[in-house]
Design a protein around this motif. Structure first.
Motif, mmCIF file in Angstrom:
data_model
loop_
_atom_site.group_PDB
_atom_site.id
_atom_site.type_symbol
_atom_site.label_atom_id
_atom_site.label_comp_id
_atom_site.label_asym_id
_atom_site.label_seq_id
_atom_site.Cartn_x
_atom_site.Cartn_y
_atom_site.Cartn_z
ATOM 1 N N THR A 52 32.729 33.363 18.320
ATOM 2 C CA THR A 52 33.671 34.337 18.879
ATOM 3 C C THR A 52 33.030 35.222 19.938
ATOM 4 O OG1 THR A 52 33.222 35.942 17.130
ATOM 5 C CG2 THR A 52 35.054 34.398 16.758
ATOM 6 N N ASP A 53 31.716 35.132 20.110
ATOM 7 C CA ASP A 53 30.993 35.998 21.040
ATOM 8 C C ASP A 53 30.575 35.311 22.332
ATOM 9 O OD1 ASP A 53 30.804 38.272 19.211
ATOM 10 O OD2 ASP A 53 29.403 37.034 18.075
ATOM 11 N N ILE A 54 30.554 33.985 22.361
ATOM 12 C CA ILE A 54 29.898 33.295 23.472
ATOM 13 C C ILE A 54 30.796 33.105 24.697
ATOM 14 C CG2 ILE A 54 30.275 30.841 22.956
ATOM 15 C CD1 ILE A 54 26.888 32.472 23.654
ATOM 16 N N LEU A 74 26.168 28.190 28.220
ATOM 17 C CA LEU A 74 26.992 27.897 29.394
ATOM 18 C C LEU A 74 27.982 26.767 29.110
ATOM 19 C CD1 LEU A 74 24.283 28.171 32.195
ATOM 20 C CD2 LEU A 74 26.223 29.720 31.831
ATOM 21 N N SER A 75 27.528 25.753 28.390
ATOM 22 C CA SER A 75 28.403 24.634 28.037
ATOM 23 C C SER A 75 29.603 25.108 27.219
ATOM 24 C CB SER A 75 27.609 23.584 27.248
ATOM 25 O OG SER A 75 28.425 22.494 26.891
ATOM 26 N N ARG A 76 29.387 26.144 26.412
ATOM 27 C CA ARG A 76 30.436 26.669 25.533
ATOM 28 C C ARG A 76 31.231 27.814 26.155
ATOM 29 N NH1 ARG A 76 29.219 25.826 19.558
ATOM 30 N NH2 ARG A 76 27.664 24.166 19.521
ATOM 31 N N ASP A 125 25.278 40.373 26.409
ATOM 32 C CA ASP A 125 26.004 40.264 25.144
ATOM 33 C C ASP A 125 25.199 39.508 24.094
ATOM 34 O OD1 ASP A 125 28.554 41.412 26.190
ATOM 35 O OD2 ASP A 125 28.416 39.651 27.492
ATOM 36 N N VAL A 126 24.434 38.511 24.551
ATOM 37 C CA VAL A 126 23.616 37.690 23.656
ATOM 38 C C VAL A 126 22.241 37.529 24.294
ATOM 39 C CG1 VAL A 126 23.350 35.451 22.510
ATOM 40 C CG2 VAL A 126 25.642 36.407 22.843
ATOM 41 N N VAL A 127 21.206 37.814 23.505
ATOM 42 C CA VAL A 127 19.831 37.606 23.947
ATOM 43 C C VAL A 127 19.192 36.621 22.982
ATOM 44 C CG1 VAL A 127 17.559 38.658 24.310
ATOM 45 C CG2 VAL A 127 19.627 39.909 24.964
#
Length: 190
Positions: A52-54, A74-76, A125-127
């Motif tokens: 739900t975050d990507i 990136l694919s997602r 948002d994501v590391v």
């Protein structure tokens, strides 16, 4: 019945993208670099946690190596990915892979710790934080808060011993282990 060898396996020649636009496509593992790609099974679990975050996320892939985590993002559907890698051969491979996919990530040839010591030009948002196992992760975690968006998460992968560190002002929202590694998602208090 097959017998399992206790001999150490050589790293695979490639890892695959698990889902999304580039599902099933392969990323080459650059030889003689000491890269240790996150196993498919672990990546699948992590991206289930992040589902739900990507989409639309800004992603920072520190110690990018093959770029498996950033390219999977990136694919997602991640909106943007930055790859930070110090090794020149790996940086070149990341550029070639991005070209193959028709992607435009930002690829920085830099030491991740020195990047984090600088001012953050934006928040992520994501590391993904999966440094060589010989590096302590705690000093890197100290540097991350200014780089994180509100509700941002940090993926950390470490050897099972000593495992994931506790961090004041942050909590492990997910954690698991596979084989000899422990991994989890850390969220800092805002």
């Amino acid at each position: 019945m097959s017998r399992r060898s206790n001999a150490r396996r050589a790293p695979p020649g490639s890892v695959r993208i698990i889902a999304g636009e580039w599902r099933g496509r392969r990323l080459a593992v650059t030889p003689n670099t000491g890269v240790r790609p996150t196993p498919d099974r672990v990546r699948e679990t992590v991206f289930n946690w992040l589902q739900t975050d990507i989409a639309g996320a800004r992603v920072l892939d520190l110690y990018a190596g093959t770029g498996a985590l950033g390219f999977e993002s990136l694919s997602r559907g991640a909106a943007e990915a930055w790859f930070v890698e110090q090794d020149a051969a790996l940086v070149a491979a990341l550029g070639l892979q991005a070209e193959t996919f028709g992607a435009r990530p930002r690829i920085l040839r830099q030491d991740a710790a020195s990047l984090l010591r600088g001012s953050a030009p934006q928040r992520f948002d994501v590391v993904f934080l999966d440094p060589p196992y010989t590096l302590a992760v705690e000093p890197l975690l100290e540097l991350l808060p200014p780089w994180l968006a509100e509700r941002g998460v940090v993926y950390v992968e470490r050897p099972l011993v000593p495992g994931l560190p506790e961090r004041p002002g942050a909590e492990w929202v997910k954690r698991s282990h596979a084989g000899s590694i422990e991994y989890g998602l850390l969220r800092f208090a805002v």
